[in-house]
Design a protein around this motif. Structure first.
Motif, PDB file in Angstrom:
ATOM      1  N   VAL A 166      22.031  61.414  41.816  1.00 48.19           N
ATOM      2  CA  VAL A 166      20.974  62.238  41.207  1.00 48.19           C
ATOM      3  C   VAL A 166      20.892  63.551  41.993  1.00 48.19           C
ATOM      4  O   VAL A 166      21.393  63.635  43.119  1.00 48.19           O
ATOM      5  N   PRO A 167      20.272  64.579  41.412  1.00 48.72           N
ATOM      6  CA  PRO A 167      20.109  65.821  42.157  1.00 48.72           C
ATOM      7  C   PRO A 167      19.345  65.575  43.465  1.00 48.72           C
ATOM      8  O   PRO A 167      18.366  64.828  43.487  1.00 48.72           O
ATOM      9  N   ILE A 222      15.623  59.102  33.873  1.00 47.08           N
ATOM     10  CA  ILE A 222      16.354  59.991  32.956  1.00 47.08           C
ATOM     11  C   ILE A 222      17.776  59.455  32.740  1.00 47.08           C
ATOM     12  O   ILE A 222      18.254  59.354  31.604  1.00 47.08           O
ATOM     13  N   ASN A 223      18.432  59.098  33.826  1.00 42.13           N
ATOM     14  CA  ASN A 223      19.823  58.660  33.706  1.00 42.13           C
ATOM     15  C   ASN A 223      19.941  57.320  32.995  1.00 42.13           C
ATOM     16  O   ASN A 223      20.890  57.091  32.242  1.00 42.13           O
ATOM     17  N   VAL A 225      17.814  56.271  30.677  1.00 44.19           N
ATOM     18  CA  VAL A 225      17.542  56.558  29.261  1.00 44.19           C
ATOM     19  C   VAL A 225      18.772  57.211  28.632  1.00 44.19           C
ATOM     20  O   VAL A 225      19.171  56.868  27.509  1.00 44.19           O
ATOM     21  N   ALA A 226      19.407  58.137  29.350  1.00 40.22           N
ATOM     22  CA  ALA A 226      20.602  58.812  28.812  1.00 40.22           C
ATOM     23  C   ALA A 226      21.745  57.822  28.585  1.00 40.22           C
ATOM     24  O   ALA A 226      22.475  57.918  27.604  1.00 40.22           O
ATOM     25  N   LYS A 256      10.138  66.159  33.276  1.00 37.85           N
ATOM     26  CA  LYS A 256      11.578  66.452  33.266  1.00 37.85           C
ATOM     27  C   LYS A 256      12.174  66.383  31.874  1.00 37.85           C
ATOM     28  O   LYS A 256      13.065  67.159  31.538  1.00 37.85           O
ATOM     29  N   THR A 257      11.728  65.444  31.059  1.00 38.89           N
ATOM     30  CA  THR A 257      12.365  65.295  29.750  1.00 38.89           C
ATOM     31  C   THR A 257      11.867  66.337  28.767  1.00 38.89           C
ATOM     32  O   THR A 257      12.510  66.581  27.751  1.00 38.89           O
ATOM     33  N   TYR A 260      12.312  66.282  24.828  1.00 47.09           N
ATOM     34  CA  TYR A 260      13.581  65.725  24.328  1.00 47.09           C
ATOM     35  C   TYR A 260      13.477  64.246  24.037  1.00 47.09           C
ATOM     36  O   TYR A 260      13.955  63.765  23.017  1.00 47.09           O
ATOM     37  N   TRP A 261      12.879  63.488  24.972  1.00 44.73           N
ATOM     38  CA  TRP A 261      12.624  62.079  24.707  1.00 44.73           C
ATOM     39  C   TRP A 261      11.117  61.886  24.597  1.00 44.73           C
ATOM     40  O   TRP A 261      10.351  62.575  25.288  1.00 44.73           O
TER      41      TRP A 261
ATOM     42  N   GLU B 160      22.702  59.042  25.274  1.00 46.23           N
ATOM     43  CA  GLU B 160      22.857  60.505  25.241  1.00 46.23           C
ATOM     44  C   GLU B 160      23.425  60.886  26.603  1.00 46.23           C
ATOM     45  O   GLU B 160      22.757  61.561  27.401  1.00 46.23           O
ATOM     46  N   PRO B 167      23.924  65.682  40.873  1.00 47.15           N
ATOM     47  CA  PRO B 167      23.655  66.691  41.902  1.00 47.15           C
ATOM     48  C   PRO B 167      24.205  68.062  41.483  1.00 47.15           C
ATOM     49  O   PRO B 167      25.305  68.153  40.934  1.00 47.15           O
TER      50      PRO B 167
END
Lengths: 292, 292
Positions: A166-167, A222-223, A225-226, A256-257, A260-261, B160, B167
């Motif tokens: 992740v970032p 997020i990841n 869900v993606a 963050k989303t 979009y979601w 998605e 990162p």
């Protein structure tokens, strides 16, 4: 005909849980003891089920839920063994082989502890009635069990959700021995303790540590869900026992989303089974073996 | 009894492909035309299959593979419709409803274009014989189709993958209209073009752009391995047509994973079906409808 007993084992990194239930799923007995060397630990498991058979009747099947990594895909040549692990004396151990030698007429199922926790929450907890959901544990490490189309994901060999990237949004270098600043290296309980110099459970609720933790966990969400588009993500484990944290993760995720979601509080929830999810899942696994 | 025809549609963001095949899967006819408004485009699809029936015989089923997002889970109330999309005139369009009104006795299947490409590669390409694999397209955007236990992943509503977070390792702010610097915002063909001020396909093979692109795509690979533990990840799409890029992605992935996941060149491969993966998958979807 007398119903056969179900046996369950939850083999955690530090603690073992063994239980037997009757054919209706009613738990008749449960014990907990520390996880030691593989020899000592597996012998204790064997003793437990031998005693249980004398007391409660014949075992039909055992579901064994193990810490990872392990080969959990039926049909693989080393199905039922533990893969390379820093845990002393466990690497390469053939758990299923030991159980099948010890209990020759008993059906066996083998899966990860996190998949078992997901199965348990799906059977009687926060995943009830759902076909696609994920159970996450944020504790000393980070792990996840994934249910897709009603079944735990078994691939090559299984998900290792804690090791996603992740970032990185702070200066801490991460504590994962393999990847440094992967999700587990940044957001596990160990990472929180090392980053702030205070054990996670001793940080006050208004410490900035929790906002940062929520940021990292919302990136994981997020990841997930993606990748999976799940109906639900159940956030469990010791770190999530801070009861304000779930709300912080939701808020960070919504920010963050963007649009979009959808913003839906039913996506991110707490477990409902407490520390019984894993052993319940192991008993469900045993029941599924009997049903075949 | 005469075999029924299979119909397939691949509805891409810019281009439509329609085809018919006989009951053995032999493609009898295929056309391509630009994607326009939903009314114009769907009428053209209808005309195509009406003509095809006159020429080749009765249609048994149509598999329709659509650009996302769309409701691809059978049993959902709006199964077969297009979800909010920037594509003018397509949002909320009931594609399956239109097809079932137009072809009343014809079976219908509906999935994403990337799931169909994964199905196609699984049927006759780089995913043959595999139960758990992922097809990724890196083009104008980034998308992925996921096959788990032999079936495309349908959840709420579908993966998605392009919108996962990784990162950020350069100063470019990302071009995703929703998330800025998500994977698609950092590593799609659009992002490459905007970052360097030159269309991706015009950058020379020794341009530093490709090392950076390989870094980002290797992070995606890490996350897919962590989430799905797939047997294989097929890397397709226009950007991946730079034939040196696959090797760069593999090398970057091996460096990042260290010894944690095995170094195995069979994990990351090129597609084998070229631009036929999607339409082949659509025909396979039609065939599966007929088989029920």
């Amino acid at each position: 005909m007398k119903g056969l007993l179900l046996g369950g084992v939850e083999a955690g990194g530090t603690k073992m849980v063994c239980a037997v239930a009757n054919e209706l799923g009613v738990v008749l007995d449960e014990v907990r003891f520390p996880t030691a060397s593989s020899e000592e630990t597996l012998l204790r498991v064997k003793d437990y089920f031998e005693q249980a058979q004398m007391e409660y009747g014949e075992l039909g099947a055992i579901g064994y839920a193990t810490f990872g990594p392990a080969v959990v895909t039926q049909g693989e040549p080393n199905y039922g063994t533990i893969l390379p692990t820093p845990k002393p004396g466990w690497q390469g151990v053939d758990v299923l082989g030991f159980l099948s030698q010890s209990f020759s007429d008993v059906g066996l199922a083998f899966d990860t502890d996190v998949n078992a926790a997901a199965i348990g929450e799906g059977f009687a907890g926060a995943g009830r009635g759902m076909k696609n959901f994920i159970y996450i544990t944020v504790g000393t490490g980070i792990g996840g069990g994934v249910i897709i189309d009603g079944k735990p994901l078994h691939a090559k060999p299984h998900a290792e959700i804690g090791h996603m990237l992740v970032p990185v949004i702070d200066d801490y270098k991460g504590c994962c021995p393999f990847h440094g600043a992967c999700l587990e290296g940044l957001a596990s309980g160990s990472a929180i303790g090392q980053r702030w110099g205070i054990p996670a459970q001793e940080l006050s609720p208004d410490h900035e540590a929790w906002d940062l933790e929520a940021e990292y966990l919302s990136m994981m969400v997020i990841n997930l869900v993606a990748c999976f588009a799940p109906e639900r993500i159940i956030l469990g484990g010791g770190v999530m026992e801070q009861d304000f944290l779930l709300t912080k993760v939701r808020e960070a995720y919504y920010l963050k989303t963007g649009g979009y979601w959808p913003h839906d509080d039913s996506l991110l929830v707490s477990p409902e089974m407490g520390n019984q999810a894993g052993i319940t899942g192991a008993l469900v696994m045993a029941n599924e073996v009997l049903a075949f």
